[in-house]
Write a protein that holds these residues in place. Sequence first.
Motif, PDB file in Angstrom:
ATOM      1  N   LEU A 103      50.732  45.159  52.453  1.00 25.29           N
ATOM      2  CA  LEU A 103      50.537  46.355  51.607  1.00 25.29           C
ATOM      3  C   LEU A 103      49.680  47.071  53.033  1.00 25.29           C
ATOM      4  O   LEU A 103      49.695  48.458  52.731  1.00 25.29           O
ATOM      5  N   ASN A 104      48.804  46.670  53.812  1.00 29.62           N
ATOM      6  CA  ASN A 104      48.240  47.183  54.331  1.00 29.62           C
ATOM      7  C   ASN A 104      46.687  48.340  53.724  1.00 29.62           C
ATOM      8  O   ASN A 104      46.430  49.280  54.255  1.00 29.62           O
ATOM      9  N   VAL A 105      46.745  47.561  53.266  1.00 28.72           N
ATOM     10  CA  VAL A 105      45.130  48.666  51.983  1.00 28.72           C
ATOM     11  C   VAL A 105      43.901  47.513  52.025  1.00 28.72           C
ATOM     12  O   VAL A 105      44.172  45.801  51.820  1.00 28.72           O
ATOM     13  N   THR A 106      42.719  47.717  51.569  1.00 31.31           N
ATOM     14  CA  THR A 106      41.620  46.853  51.699  1.00 31.31           C
ATOM     15  C   THR A 106      41.045  46.896  49.972  1.00 31.31           C
ATOM     16  O   THR A 106      41.414  47.446  49.365  1.00 31.31           O
ATOM     17  N   GLN A 107      40.786  45.164  50.262  1.00 33.45           N
ATOM     18  CA  GLN A 107      41.100  44.595  48.705  1.00 33.45           C
ATOM     19  C   GLN A 107      39.689  45.353  48.640  1.00 33.45           C
ATOM     20  O   GLN A 107      38.715  45.567  48.623  1.00 33.45           O
ATOM     21  N   THR A 108      39.634  45.575  46.846  1.00 35.93           N
ATOM     22  CA  THR A 108      38.064  46.266  45.884  1.00 35.93           C
ATOM     23  C   THR A 108      37.733  45.672  45.506  1.00 35.93           C
ATOM     24  O   THR A 108      36.197  45.825  45.608  1.00 35.93           O
ATOM     25  N   HIS A 109      37.624  44.127  45.477  1.00 37.30           N
ATOM     26  CA  HIS A 109      36.659  43.156  45.071  1.00 37.30           C
ATOM     27  C   HIS A 109      36.090  43.068  43.981  1.00 37.30           C
ATOM     28  O   HIS A 109      34.839  43.431  43.729  1.00 37.30           O
ATOM     29  N   ARG A 110      37.230  43.493  42.848  1.00 37.06           N
ATOM     30  CA  ARG A 110      36.332  44.184  41.436  1.00 37.06           C
ATOM     31  C   ARG A 110      36.452  42.928  40.516  1.00 37.06           C
ATOM     32  O   ARG A 110      37.296  42.008  40.945  1.00 37.06           O
ATOM     33  N   ILE A 111      35.416  42.620  40.470  1.00 36.39           N
ATOM     34  CA  ILE A 111      34.736  40.734  39.239  1.00 36.39           C
ATOM     35  C   ILE A 111      35.964  41.597  37.941  1.00 36.39           C
ATOM     36  O   ILE A 111      35.744  42.500  36.900  1.00 36.39           O
ATOM     37  N   GLY A 115      30.973  16.890  51.739  1.00 37.91           N
ATOM     38  CA  GLY A 115      32.208  16.064  52.487  1.00 37.91           C
ATOM     39  C   GLY A 115      33.332  16.542  51.605  1.00 37.91           C
ATOM     40  O   GLY A 115      34.083  15.973  51.559  1.00 37.91           O
ATOM     41  N   ILE A 116      33.165  17.563  50.483  1.00 37.65           N
ATOM     42  CA  ILE A 116      34.957  17.430  48.780  1.00 37.65           C
ATOM     43  C   ILE A 116      35.517  19.047  49.802  1.00 37.65           C
ATOM     44  O   ILE A 116      34.826  19.341  49.832  1.00 37.65           O
ATOM     45  N   PRO A 117      36.511  18.859  49.225  1.00 36.51           N
ATOM     46  CA  PRO A 117      37.332  19.536  49.484  1.00 36.51           C
ATOM     47  C   PRO A 117      37.403  21.031  48.437  1.00 36.51           C
ATOM     48  O   PRO A 117      36.622  20.503  47.062  1.00 36.51           O
ATOM     49  N   PHE A 118      37.560  21.846  49.243  1.00 35.29           N
ATOM     50  CA  PHE A 118      36.514  23.546  48.139  1.00 35.29           C
ATOM     51  C   PHE A 118      38.340  24.187  48.982  1.00 35.29           C
ATOM     52  O   PHE A 118      38.592  24.151  49.708  1.00 35.29           O
ATOM     53  N   VAL A 119      38.656  24.736  47.674  1.00 37.85           N
ATOM     54  CA  VAL A 119      39.416  25.715  47.819  1.00 37.85           C
ATOM     55  C   VAL A 119      39.220  27.549  47.123  1.00 37.85           C
ATOM     56  O   VAL A 119      39.362  26.877  45.891  1.00 37.85           O
ATOM     57  N   ASN A 120      39.455  28.798  47.542  1.00 40.53           N
ATOM     58  CA  ASN A 120      39.304  29.589  46.530  1.00 40.53           C
ATOM     59  C   ASN A 120      41.228  30.018  46.615  1.00 40.53           C
ATOM     60  O   ASN A 120      41.577  30.499  47.609  1.00 40.53           O
ATOM     61  N   ILE A 121      41.815  29.294  45.304  1.00 37.62           N
ATOM     62  CA  ILE A 121      42.346  29.692  44.754  1.00 37.62           C
ATOM     63  C   ILE A 121      43.423  31.065  45.283  1.00 37.62           C
ATOM     64  O   ILE A 121      44.465  31.566  45.456  1.00 37.62           O
ATOM     65  N   LEU A 122      42.817  31.923  45.717  1.00 42.67           N
ATOM     66  CA  LEU A 122      43.441  33.542  45.063  1.00 42.67           C
ATOM     67  C   LEU A 122      43.802  33.418  47.180  1.00 42.67           C
ATOM     68  O   LEU A 122      43.889  34.498  47.557  1.00 42.67           O
ATOM     69  N   ASP A 123      42.597  33.087  47.915  1.00 43.06           N
ATOM     70  CA  ASP A 123      42.438  33.187  48.819  1.00 43.06           C
ATOM     71  C   ASP A 123      43.591  34.056  49.451  1.00 43.06           C
ATOM     72  O   ASP A 123      44.619  34.962  50.678  1.00 43.06           O
ATOM     73  N   PRO A 124      44.851  33.193  49.762  1.00 42.95           N
ATOM     74  CA  PRO A 124      46.354  33.056  50.090  1.00 42.95           C
ATOM     75  C   PRO A 124      47.084  34.149  49.445  1.00 42.95           C
ATOM     76  O   PRO A 124      47.610  34.522  49.974  1.00 42.95           O
ATOM     77  N   VAL A 125      46.774  34.210  48.138  1.00 44.51           N
ATOM     78  CA  VAL A 125      47.378  35.474  47.687  1.00 44.51           C
ATOM     79  C   VAL A 125      46.567  36.678  47.996  1.00 44.51           C
ATOM     80  O   VAL A 125      47.534  37.499  48.775  1.00 44.51           O
ATOM     81  N   PHE A 126      45.637  36.920  48.243  1.00 48.02           N
ATOM     82  CA  PHE A 126      44.947  38.339  48.874  1.00 48.02           C
ATOM     83  C   PHE A 126      45.507  38.264  49.966  1.00 48.02           C
ATOM     84  O   PHE A 126      45.214  39.262  50.866  1.00 48.02           O
ATOM     85  N   ALA A 127      45.940  37.650  50.660  1.00 49.46           N
ATOM     86  CA  ALA A 127      45.863  37.906  52.482  1.00 49.46           C
ATOM     87  C   ALA A 127      47.271  37.651  52.395  1.00 49.46           C
ATOM     88  O   ALA A 127      47.476  39.112  53.891  1.00 49.46           O
ATOM     89  N   VAL A 128      48.293  37.806  51.679  1.00 51.36           N
ATOM     90  CA  VAL A 128      49.485  37.796  51.918  1.00 51.36           C
ATOM     91  C   VAL A 128      49.502  39.158  51.458  1.00 51.36           C
ATOM     92  O   VAL A 128      50.313  40.605  52.006  1.00 51.36           O
TER      93      VAL A 128
END
Length: 282
Positions: free
Chosen positions: A104-112, A86-99
């Motif tokens: 850009l209409n391109v696929t994310q590469t998921h590079r670590i 019951g604790i808050p969590f945020v993937n801080i890059l998700d909103p940026v990736f979504a924009v």
Amino acid sequence: MNKSRNYFHLHLVSDSTGETLMTVARAATVQYEDVQEIEHVYPLVRTQKQLDRVVSEIQAAPGIVLYTLVDKDISARLERTCRELGIPFVNILDPVFAVFQSYLNVTQTHRIGGQHELDAEYFKRIDALNYTMMHDDGQIWEDLEAADIVLVGISRTSKTPTCIYLANRGIKAANVPLVPDIPLPPQLLELKKPLVVGLIASAERIQQIRRNRVLSLQSENYNDTYVDRKEIAREINLTRRLCSDNEWPLIDVTRRSIEETAAEIMALYRAAKTKQVDDQEV
């Protein structure tokens, strides 16, 4: 009277170095005066086994969880744990990736850790750091023309940390101290390519820093004029006159952080580069 502070646990989970998370977290927490975070940083979390320790520590000290995890299975497990607690969590890059993806209409590469690859930019930063360390405090004058930026200023105007900050961004930065009654290197007044920027601070601020430095070094062999306010004011005026005579920009760092000073220097540098290009095209 001191205000009482409320403490909370802040868990930062990253599959890379965690620098991005720490920067975002500190930018957020500084906005809340009466709370203090207890920071838990977990870098390089790339396997389920590495996540075991993270989950265990979050269960032991629940709080806010910020994360940057590319692996979907690892991030899904972390999210599941947070929901169960019951604790808050945020993937801080998700909103940026979504924009980015939407625009850009391109696929994310998921590079670590893609931002830390050993590419040309990385080696540019290393080269800049090597140059900056070799040219700190006027150590080498002969090749100042190879610098991108040269900082000048009297003692305790944050020349060295500012140069190192700039070097970490790939800028070859040198600094030259302005010492009363000691001539400047002639190369400094003949520079064509580098941007020369003067740094000053208030006499009170410099006096305070110099006194603290003398005390920290427990030095008895120092010149009294080093901490004399009138002498410091004279040094500052000499800096102003030097920069005015040579048409060098001058920045007052009294109330600026290193980051803020560097940001203004970078803005001046970009403007100077743009002007050079425009002059060449004319």
